[in-house]
Design an enzyme around this catalytic site. Structure first.
Site, PDB file in Angstrom:
ATOM      1  N   GLN A 197      10.612   5.636  -6.162  1.00 31.46           N
ATOM      2  CA  GLN A 197      10.575   4.325  -5.528  1.00 31.46           C
ATOM      3  C   GLN A 197      10.597   3.280  -6.628  1.00 31.46           C
ATOM      4  O   GLN A 197       9.706   3.239  -7.476  1.00 31.46           O
ATOM      5  CB  GLN A 197       9.285   4.187  -4.697  1.00 31.46           C
ATOM      6  CG  GLN A 197       9.077   2.834  -4.028  1.00 31.46           C
ATOM      7  CD  GLN A 197       9.798   2.708  -2.686  1.00 31.46           C
ATOM      8  OE1 GLN A 197      10.423   3.666  -2.218  1.00 31.46           O
ATOM      9  NE2 GLN A 197       9.729   1.540  -2.074  1.00 31.46           N
ATOM     10  N   HIS A 219       0.989   4.781  -9.078  1.00 33.77           N
ATOM     11  CA  HIS A 219       1.518   3.452  -8.750  1.00 33.77           C
ATOM     12  C   HIS A 219       1.280   2.448  -9.882  1.00 33.77           C
ATOM     13  O   HIS A 219       0.910   1.293  -9.641  1.00 33.77           O
ATOM     14  CB  HIS A 219       0.869   2.969  -7.449  1.00 33.77           C
ATOM     15  CG  HIS A 219       1.680   1.973  -6.684  1.00 33.77           C
ATOM     16  ND1 HIS A 219       2.241   0.860  -7.265  1.00 33.77           N
ATOM     17  CD2 HIS A 219       2.029   1.925  -5.373  1.00 33.77           C
ATOM     18  CE1 HIS A 219       2.892   0.175  -6.339  1.00 33.77           C
ATOM     19  NE2 HIS A 219       2.779   0.802  -5.182  1.00 33.77           N
ATOM     20  N   ASN A 227       3.844   5.606   0.118  1.00 31.88           N
ATOM     21  CA  ASN A 227       4.898   4.914   0.859  1.00 31.88           C
ATOM     22  C   ASN A 227       4.607   4.931   2.367  1.00 31.88           C
ATOM     23  O   ASN A 227       3.482   5.202   2.774  1.00 31.88           O
ATOM     24  CB  ASN A 227       6.281   5.468   0.513  1.00 31.88           C
ATOM     25  CG  ASN A 227       7.317   4.359   0.422  1.00 31.88           C
ATOM     26  OD1 ASN A 227       7.435   3.557   1.334  1.00 31.88           O
ATOM     27  ND2 ASN A 227       8.040   4.302  -0.687  1.00 31.88           N
ATOM     28  N   ARG A 228       5.613   4.694   3.176  1.00 37.56           N
ATOM     29  CA  ARG A 228       5.356   4.368   4.580  1.00 37.56           C
ATOM     30  C   ARG A 228       5.615   5.528   5.542  1.00 37.56           C
ATOM     31  O   ARG A 228       6.530   6.326   5.318  1.00 37.56           O
ATOM     32  CB  ARG A 228       6.235   3.178   4.994  1.00 37.56           C
ATOM     33  CG  ARG A 228       5.818   1.905   4.304  1.00 37.56           C
ATOM     34  CD  ARG A 228       6.800   0.777   4.475  1.00 37.56           C
ATOM     35  NE  ARG A 228       6.326  -0.420   3.765  1.00 37.56           N
ATOM     36  CZ  ARG A 228       6.430  -0.592   2.439  1.00 37.56           C
ATOM     37  NH1 ARG A 228       7.007   0.319   1.682  1.00 37.56           N
ATOM     38  NH2 ARG A 228       5.944  -1.667   1.867  1.00 37.56           N
ATOM     39  N   HIS A 236       0.778   4.076   2.049  1.00 33.60           N
ATOM     40  CA  HIS A 236       0.005   4.587   0.913  1.00 33.60           C
ATOM     41  C   HIS A 236      -1.292   5.296   1.306  1.00 33.60           C
ATOM     42  O   HIS A 236      -2.358   5.053   0.727  1.00 33.60           O
ATOM     43  CB  HIS A 236      -0.297   3.444  -0.058  1.00 33.60           C
ATOM     44  CG  HIS A 236       0.906   2.925  -0.801  1.00 33.60           C
ATOM     45  ND1 HIS A 236       2.047   3.657  -0.991  1.00 33.60           N
ATOM     46  CD2 HIS A 236       1.141   1.711  -1.400  1.00 33.60           C
ATOM     47  CE1 HIS A 236       2.930   2.936  -1.683  1.00 33.60           C
ATOM     48  NE2 HIS A 236       2.417   1.760  -1.931  1.00 33.60           N
ATOM     49  N   GLU A 290       7.776   4.878  -8.946  1.00 31.14           N
ATOM     50  CA  GLU A 290       6.833   5.802  -8.312  1.00 31.14           C
ATOM     51  C   GLU A 290       7.593   7.062  -7.935  1.00 31.14           C
ATOM     52  O   GLU A 290       8.398   7.052  -7.006  1.00 31.14           O
ATOM     53  CB  GLU A 290       6.233   5.156  -7.059  1.00 31.14           C
ATOM     54  CG  GLU A 290       5.626   3.792  -7.283  1.00 31.14           C
ATOM     55  CD  GLU A 290       5.614   2.929  -6.012  1.00 31.14           C
ATOM     56  OE1 GLU A 290       5.176   3.404  -4.959  1.00 31.14           O
ATOM     57  OE2 GLU A 290       6.061   1.777  -6.078  1.00 31.14           O
ATOM     58  N   ASP A 301      12.830  -2.514  -3.425  1.00 33.99           N
ATOM     59  CA  ASP A 301      11.626  -1.825  -2.971  1.00 33.99           C
ATOM     60  C   ASP A 301      12.112  -0.593  -2.212  1.00 33.99           C
ATOM     61  O   ASP A 301      11.901  -0.465  -1.015  1.00 33.99           O
ATOM     62  CB  ASP A 301      10.791  -2.767  -2.088  1.00 33.99           C
ATOM     63  CG  ASP A 301       9.383  -2.224  -1.824  1.00 33.99           C
ATOM     64  OD1 ASP A 301       9.107  -1.087  -2.231  1.00 33.99           O
ATOM     65  OD2 ASP A 301       8.590  -2.946  -1.197  1.00 33.99           O
ATOM     66  N   TYR A 330       2.019  -0.343 -12.606  1.00 39.56           N
ATOM     67  CA  TYR A 330       2.949  -1.462 -12.760  1.00 39.56           C
ATOM     68  C   TYR A 330       3.155  -1.666 -14.254  1.00 39.56           C
ATOM     69  O   TYR A 330       2.177  -1.747 -15.010  1.00 39.56           O
ATOM     70  CB  TYR A 330       2.356  -2.758 -12.204  1.00 39.56           C
ATOM     71  CG  TYR A 330       2.314  -2.867 -10.706  1.00 39.56           C
ATOM     72  CD1 TYR A 330       1.511  -2.031  -9.942  1.00 39.56           C
ATOM     73  CD2 TYR A 330       3.042  -3.849 -10.053  1.00 39.56           C
ATOM     74  CE1 TYR A 330       1.448  -2.164  -8.566  1.00 39.56           C
ATOM     75  CE2 TYR A 330       2.975  -3.998  -8.668  1.00 39.56           C
ATOM     76  CZ  TYR A 330       2.178  -3.145  -7.936  1.00 39.56           C
ATOM     77  OH  TYR A 330       2.110  -3.288  -6.575  1.00 39.56           O
TER      78      TYR A 330
HETATM   79  C1  GLA Z   1       5.027   0.108  -2.831  1.00 41.11           C
HETATM   80  C2  GLA Z   1       5.687  -0.421  -1.617  1.00 41.11           C
HETATM   81  C3  GLA Z   1       5.761  -1.898  -1.702  1.00 41.11           C
HETATM   82  C4  GLA Z   1       4.375  -2.469  -1.864  1.00 41.11           C
HETATM   83  C5  GLA Z   1       3.713  -1.881  -3.049  1.00 41.11           C
HETATM   84  C6  GLA Z   1       2.286  -2.304  -3.146  1.00 41.11           C
HETATM   85  O1  GLA Z   1       5.819   0.087  -3.917  1.00 41.11           O
HETATM   86  O2  GLA Z   1       6.943   0.145  -1.389  1.00 41.11           O
HETATM   87  O3  GLA Z   1       6.358  -2.407  -0.555  1.00 41.11           O
HETATM   88  O4  GLA Z   1       3.637  -2.183  -0.722  1.00 41.11           O
HETATM   89  O5  GLA Z   1       3.759  -0.491  -2.989  1.00 41.11           O
HETATM   90  O6  GLA Z   1       2.109  -3.670  -3.016  1.00 41.11           O
END
Ligand code: GLA
Length: 376
Positions: free
Chosen positions: A313, A207, A107-108, A133, A341, A279, A209
């Site tokens: 997340q 991560h 994350n950020r 990430h 996540e 998100d 999907y």
């Molecule tokens: C995470 C982020 C999203 C995006 C995905 C990857 O889930 O929170 O904003 O960046 O990864 O695309």
């Protein structure tokens, strides 16, 4: 213990010996390991893990990824529900995060800056004004060591990586181990263990999907989601937490009872606008065994998520646009996959009131997340 243990029938395979030893045998679990390419001079393997129910997952040491999860629907028809690519090249050049282990900080981190004991650290900015990430060279993009665990009860693979001091701007040499076990209850059990030789920060996740119709089969807006979280972490327009923990009650973020992903996603709600959909990190109540679940009624597939972490997340593929062509030549279209996540909150190093993500020398970070697949 969350899993029943019994005698292992795991047969360990070096490259290509799978076919020779046990293929076709019923009620046996096994692992096949094959070389699929090299990346930056390091060998990349694919491991195929089959449990006693005959269900298969695939892993690779490129980014310690899950690339395939093949599980039955309510009629017993198996289909892969995880995003990935059919070729080595596709994987290397494809989406950086599909199925990958993400670190050192998933994350950020706002403006790529944080400090520890008065020392400032600067990270690469790879997501607008922020670091995402673990940076462009994060753990999703490196080749890990891999080991098939002999004599384990279930097919088990351990990936390990040594992240050097100041890699991607983070202090401390870190040893990371991620162990995947594919047990006979169709659970992927992920165990994380990390140590450091200098004070640092850590937020590790997987991560993957998921699309329970089968990866590449339409969108996930009809998936019924439950997240046992009474609160979530609102963000600004760059997806950095504002610092608030907002109750979900009365908002489109209330998944404490089942709602489809699509039901409220178009509501005129500030956080859905900033996130371009969902998100966001949900603050887990951590009161029940299962923290989140996703049910897809057509196939009857159910995925449950069990974690010891403070958050999850929930991202619903808002940035997918059909340009990534995945397994079977299928494009991964807008909102065709969702991620749950598990981990800490975004930007925690800059929010002293969030649960701490600091790891000190002498400590071992240990954590477990389970993705459990069944039908109902
Ligand atoms: C995470 C982020 C999203 C995006 C995905 C990857 O889930 O929170 O904003 O960046 O990864 O695309």
């Amino acid at each position: 213990m969350k899993q029943i243990r019994f005698l292992s029938l795991t047969l360990l395979g070096a490259a290509f010996i799978f076919g020779g030893c046990n293929q076709g045998a019923k009620n046996k679990s096994m692992i096949q390991k094959e070389l699929i390419g090299t990346y930056k001079g390091k060998e990349v393997y694919q491991m195929t893990l089959k449990n006693k129910s005959g269900n298969v997952i695939r892993l690779t040491n490129f980014g310690a990824r899950i690339t395939w999860i093949e599980v039955p629907d309510k009629n017993g028809a198996r289909e892969n529900v995880a995003f990935g690519f059919d070729t080595f090249d596709g994987m290397i050049k494809g989406d950086p995060y599909f199925g990958a282990v993400v670190g050192r900080y998933a994350n950020r981190i706002a403006r790529g800056k944080f400090s520890l004991d008065g020392v400032g650290y600067s990270l690469a900015l790879n997501n607008g004004p922020n670091s995402l990430h673990g940076g462009p060279g994060g753990w999703h993009s490196v080749v890990w060591e891999s080991e098939i665990i002999k004599n384990a009860e279930f097919p088990t693979v351990k990936f390990s990586y040594k992240s050097p001091d100041m890699e991607e701007g983070y202090p401390g040499n870190m040893n990371i181990e991620v162990t995947y076990t594919w047990n006979d209850k169709n659970e992927i059990v992920i165990d994380y263990a990390c140590t450091t030789d200098k004070k640092t920060v850590l937020n590790i996740t997987n991560h993957a999907y998921f699309n329970l119709h089968g990866a590449g089969n339409g969108n996930i807006l009809d998936h019924q989601l439950v997240i046992k979280a009474s609160g979530f972490v609102p963000v600004d327009s760059t997806l950095i937490p504002t610092g608030e923990i907002r109750p979900v009650a009365g908002t489109p973020f209330d998944f404490t009872t089942p709602h489809t992903v699509g039901e409220r996603i178009a509501e005129n709600y500030d956080q859905l606008i900033y996130g371009k959909g969902y998100d966001h990190t949900f603050v887990l109540d951590n009161k029940e065994e299962v923290d989140a679940s996703v049910y897809e009624p057509v196939s009857g597939r159910l995925m449950e998520v069990i974690s010891d972490q403070p958050g999850v997340q929930f991202y619903c593929g808002n940035f997918l646009d059909g340009s990534k062509i995945g397994h079977g030549g299928k494009p991964y279209i807008y909102r065709s996959g969702l991620c749950l996540e598990t981990g800490h909150f975004p930007d925690s190093p800059n929010h002293p009131d969030f649960p701490s993500t600091v790891l000190n020398p002498g400590e071992t970070f240990k954590s477990q997340t389970i993705y459990r697949f069944s039908v109902k």
